[in-house]
Design a protein around this motif. Structure first.
Motif, mmCIF file in Angstrom:
data_model
loop_
_atom_site.group_PDB
_atom_site.id
_atom_site.type_symbol
_atom_site.label_atom_id
_atom_site.label_comp_id
_atom_site.label_asym_id
_atom_site.label_seq_id
_atom_site.Cartn_x
_atom_site.Cartn_y
_atom_site.Cartn_z
ATOM 1 N N ALA A 1 0.571 -1.123 -0.057
ATOM 2 C CA ALA A 1 -0.128 -0.011 -0.126
ATOM 3 C C ALA A 1 1.039 0.891 0.347
ATOM 4 O O ALA A 1 0.431 2.181 -0.570
ATOM 5 N N LEU A 2 1.505 1.097 0.917
ATOM 6 C CA LEU A 2 3.037 2.460 1.050
ATOM 7 C C LEU A 2 3.188 2.633 -0.742
ATOM 8 O O LEU A 2 3.520 3.876 -0.981
ATOM 9 N N GLU A 3 3.659 1.945 -0.733
ATOM 10 C CA GLU A 3 4.462 1.552 -2.241
ATOM 11 C C GLU A 3 3.821 2.363 -3.391
ATOM 12 O O GLU A 3 3.838 2.992 -4.324
ATOM 13 N N ASN A 4 2.198 1.911 -3.776
ATOM 14 C CA ASN A 4 1.553 2.038 -4.335
ATOM 15 C C ASN A 4 1.258 3.713 -4.292
ATOM 16 O O ASN A 4 1.146 5.000 -5.377
ATOM 17 N N VAL A 5 0.749 4.587 -2.950
ATOM 18 C CA VAL A 5 1.049 5.588 -2.836
ATOM 19 C C VAL A 5 2.435 6.726 -3.630
ATOM 20 O O VAL A 5 1.782 7.726 -3.849
ATOM 21 N N PHE A 6 3.164 6.345 -2.713
ATOM 22 C CA PHE A 6 3.907 6.729 -3.808
ATOM 23 C C PHE A 6 4.984 6.668 -4.653
ATOM 24 O O PHE A 6 6.366 6.900 -5.244
ATOM 25 N N LEU A 7 4.328 5.971 -5.882
ATOM 26 C CA LEU A 7 4.412 5.538 -6.829
ATOM 27 C C LEU A 7 5.368 6.796 -7.795
ATOM 28 O O LEU A 7 4.235 7.309 -7.988
ATOM 29 N N GLY A 8 6.618 6.632 -8.164
ATOM 30 C CA GLY A 8 6.744 7.525 -8.756
ATOM 31 C C GLY A 8 6.828 8.905 -8.276
ATOM 32 O O GLY A 8 7.514 10.066 -9.002
ATOM 33 N N GLN A 9 6.879 8.934 -6.594
ATOM 34 C CA GLN A 9 6.730 10.393 -5.698
ATOM 35 C C GLN A 9 7.477 10.127 -4.837
ATOM 36 O O GLN A 9 6.905 9.992 -3.818
ATOM 37 N N MET B 1 8.251 8.467 4.483
ATOM 38 C CA MET B 1 7.022 8.285 3.383
ATOM 39 C C MET B 1 5.929 7.823 4.550
ATOM 40 O O MET B 1 4.908 7.176 4.365
ATOM 41 N N THR B 2 6.614 6.349 5.572
ATOM 42 C CA THR B 2 4.918 5.627 6.344
ATOM 43 C C THR B 2 4.665 7.753 7.096
ATOM 44 O O THR B 2 3.217 6.932 6.959
ATOM 45 N N LYS B 3 5.697 7.948 7.868
ATOM 46 C CA LYS B 3 4.551 9.320 8.482
ATOM 47 C C LYS B 3 3.794 10.220 7.504
ATOM 48 O O LYS B 3 2.772 10.547 7.852
ATOM 49 N N ARG B 4 4.384 10.755 6.506
ATOM 50 C CA ARG B 4 3.442 10.864 5.380
ATOM 51 C C ARG B 4 2.107 10.570 5.053
ATOM 52 O O ARG B 4 1.254 10.960 4.948
ATOM 53 N N TYR B 5 2.491 9.245 5.409
ATOM 54 C CA TYR B 5 1.319 7.846 4.833
ATOM 55 C C TYR B 5 0.053 7.913 6.008
ATOM 56 O O TYR B 5 -0.797 7.910 5.342
ATOM 57 N N MET B 6 0.299 7.800 7.259
ATOM 58 C CA MET B 6 -0.334 7.904 8.366
ATOM 59 C C MET B 6 -1.055 8.779 8.375
ATOM 60 O O MET B 6 -2.403 8.595 8.946
ATOM 61 N N GLU B 7 -0.414 10.268 7.571
ATOM 62 C CA GLU B 7 -0.996 11.460 7.677
ATOM 63 C C GLU B 7 -2.612 11.242 6.729
ATOM 64 O O GLU B 7 -3.127 12.021 7.084
ATOM 65 N N LEU B 8 -1.885 10.787 5.369
ATOM 66 C CA LEU B 8 -3.151 10.637 4.342
ATOM 67 C C LEU B 8 -4.497 9.320 5.346
ATOM 68 O O LEU B 8 -5.432 10.423 5.041
ATOM 69 N N CYS B 9 -3.983 8.846 5.785
ATOM 70 C CA CYS B 9 -4.702 7.789 6.606
ATOM 71 C C CYS B 9 -5.643 8.805 7.286
ATOM 72 O O CYS B 9 -6.803 8.861 7.094
ATOM 73 N N MET C 1 -8.914 3.556 -2.062
ATOM 74 C CA MET C 1 -8.215 5.016 -1.022
ATOM 75 C C MET C 1 -7.080 4.998 -1.044
ATOM 76 O O MET C 1 -6.517 5.678 -1.313
ATOM 77 N N LEU C 2 -6.388 4.364 -1.916
ATOM 78 C CA LEU C 2 -4.742 4.230 -2.362
ATOM 79 C C LEU C 2 -4.541 5.179 -3.744
ATOM 80 O O LEU C 2 -3.709 5.935 -3.275
#
Length: 512
Positions: free
Chosen positions: A109-117, A130-138, A161-162
């Motif tokens: 899930a994490l890798e998909n959200v940041f795919l290419g970025q 990236m994990t910190k930003r991912y949890m903020e988005l969640c 959602m991803l």
């Protein structure tokens, strides 16, 4: 100013997120958009509604930077869009989530959200950041999806959602959602609509495109109707009712015809014909267990249940597409071997129109004629030679039967969703099946074509075919079905056979 006079306050000018001015898009002599003007305010949910072919996809293509207009302009937060450049659109804050998801199933899930970025610290990729930003988005979206979960194992709703999180990761101020609930069951739809409201509360502008008019009425601040490439009207939500939306989309005469046809589709149950198919003990390890189904000539049997209930797995097993499946099968009273590859069920008279018409049902790079004939090639060859005239005659007859509105030599990739669905139905019916299975036959098509498709299914049943229908639109299942089998967690939990029982409430009660 005279004594006692009170100066009238000047109206507060609201900031525009998108300003579309005199937009034209031509393809040869055909105008997909013709002088469209729309203003969308910052922070509003603005729905675009119209039939397939109304111009919605072309407009979204321009806003997302994929398509350059022939004339006119688009301004995003005051800056003119650089046309035909998706990166320019993203830099201006536009994120587009398409109906066909672009999830990489083998990534997390994490890798998909940041795919290419990917995010980095001092030139090195930072998983911590990236994990910190991912949890903020969640937290922003109100979802709880493990960043380590493999995306291919997730539900369609969570994959959606991803996609949204991927768009928001770039601080998008505008989110374009194209048929976001087309693959979702009612509870998942409700959850996504709640998330959309949450994003709006955070200041994000939403452009919402959907054939689900109830969702449009529930969500929207404003609604724009497109028809034949032109803007018909833009009005605030308070103006609209479902009847007004349909009439504006189609024109009054067409809307009245659809009401009439829908009433015809709600048939009176006739006595079922002879048994055409009976399957017992249908099991696919980890998906469905010990399901029985019987089909008679002239009836339509609906399969109800939520996404993940086993609906599609059941019909795939009957169509020979689940090699690990087991069960017992009778065709017209005669027991036959259990199918484990697709050619055998077709020889028995079982045909499947799959839910993913673009990737599983049609070859998009081939013409309508070739798609229709490819399943029954023996009838268009003689002494090893392909009979072009015969193939054209067969395809032309079937395309007219199913109401195809484009020439049979048209490539399928150039058709609207509704016309693609008609080609798929013509293709599977070219097998002359005894049993026709249709999985999500109205997904992503407009209300007019939906009624056409449902009417065609009823006509086929009246001619003696047995039909199985799966649809996330339970109202459609109810409209055409003689019986409804309700699945939950891979098991058959209820059969609704009385007209008084067949309702959305009864299906959902059985499901839960």
């Amino acid at each position: 100013m005279s004594g006692g006079a009170v100066a009238e306050a000047a109206p507060v000018k609201k900031e525009m997120a998108i300003e579309i001015s005199e937009l034209i898009k031509s393809y040869g002599g055909f105008r997909a958009l013709n002088g469209v003007n729309i203003d969308i305010q910052r922070g509003e949910i603005h729905s675009l509604v119209g039939q397939n072919g109304a111009g919605k996809s072309t407009l979204l293509g321009i806003l997302s930077g994929r398509t350059a207009p022939s004339e006119g302009s688009v301004r995003i937060f005051g800056s003119e869009l650089h046309y035909g450049d998706p990166r320019s659109s993203r830099k201006l804050g536009v994120a587009t989530i398409y109906q066909e998801l672009t999830i990489a199933p083998n990534l997390s899930a994490l890798e998909n959200v940041f795919l290419g970025q990917l995010l980095s610290v001092k030139g090195f990729i930072s998983r911590k950041r990236m994990t910190k930003r991912y949890m903020e988005l969640c937290a922003l979206m109100g979802v709880n999806i493990s960043p380590l979960q493999r995306a291919g194992n997730m539900s369609i709703a969570d994959q959606q959602m991803l996609e949204i999180m991927r768009g928001l990761q770039l601080d998008a101020g505008i989110l374009i959602l194209d048929e976001p609930t087309a693959s979702l069951a009612p509870p998942e739809r409700k959850s996504l609509l709640k998330t959309i409201k949450t994003l709006q509360a955070g200041g994000i502008t939403i452009i919402y495109v959907s054939h689900h008019l109830d969702e449009v009425l529930e969500l929207s601040d404003s609604v724009t109707i497109l028809r034949n490439g032109e803007k018909i009207v833009t009005q605030p939500r308070a103006y609209w009712t479902k009847d007004k939306l349909v009439s504006s989309m189609l024109g009054a005469e067409v809307a009245e015809e659809i009401v009439r046809v829908t009433q015809e589709t709600r048939h009176e149950d006739a006595a079922p014909g002879p048994e055409l198919l009976r399957a017992t003990g249908v099991t696919v390890p980890g998906a469905i267990e010990d399901i029985a189904i019987t089909l008679h000539a002239g009836e339509i049997v609906g399969i109800g249940g939520l996404v993940g209930s086993g609906r599609t797995t059941l019909v795939r097993a009957l169509a020979g597409l689940e090699p690990k499946s087991t069960g017992s099968l009778w065709i017209e009273g005669k027991q036959v071997k259990w199918p484990r590859e697709p050619g055998y069920p077709m020889s028995l008279g079982i045909a499947l129109a799959p839910e993913d018409r673009k990737h599983q049902g049609l070859v998009l790079g081939m013409s309508c004629e070739d798609n229709i004939n490819m399943v029954n090639f023996s009838q268009v060859k003689k002494l090893g030679f392909y009979r072009k005239a015969k193939a054209g005659h067969i395809a032309d007859g079937l395309s007219k039967r199913f109401g195809l509105t484009r020439p049979i030599h048209t490539l399928c990739r150039n058709l609207s969703g509704g016309n693609q669905q008609k080609v798929l139905l013509a293709k599977v019916c070219n097998l002359r099946p005894k049993v026709l299975i249709v999985d999500e036959p109205t997904r992503g098509i407009d209300i007019g074509v939906k009624v056409e498709v449902l009417k065609i299914l009823r006509q086929l049943a009246n001619e003696g075919m047995a039909i199985v229908i799966i649809s996330s639109e339970l109202e459609e299942v109810i409209a055409v079905s003689n019986r409804v089998l309700v699945l939950s967690k891979g098991r058959l939990v209820k059969e609704l056979s009385q007209r008084s029982e067949i309702s959305v409430d009864h299906i959902l009660q059985a499901t839960f």
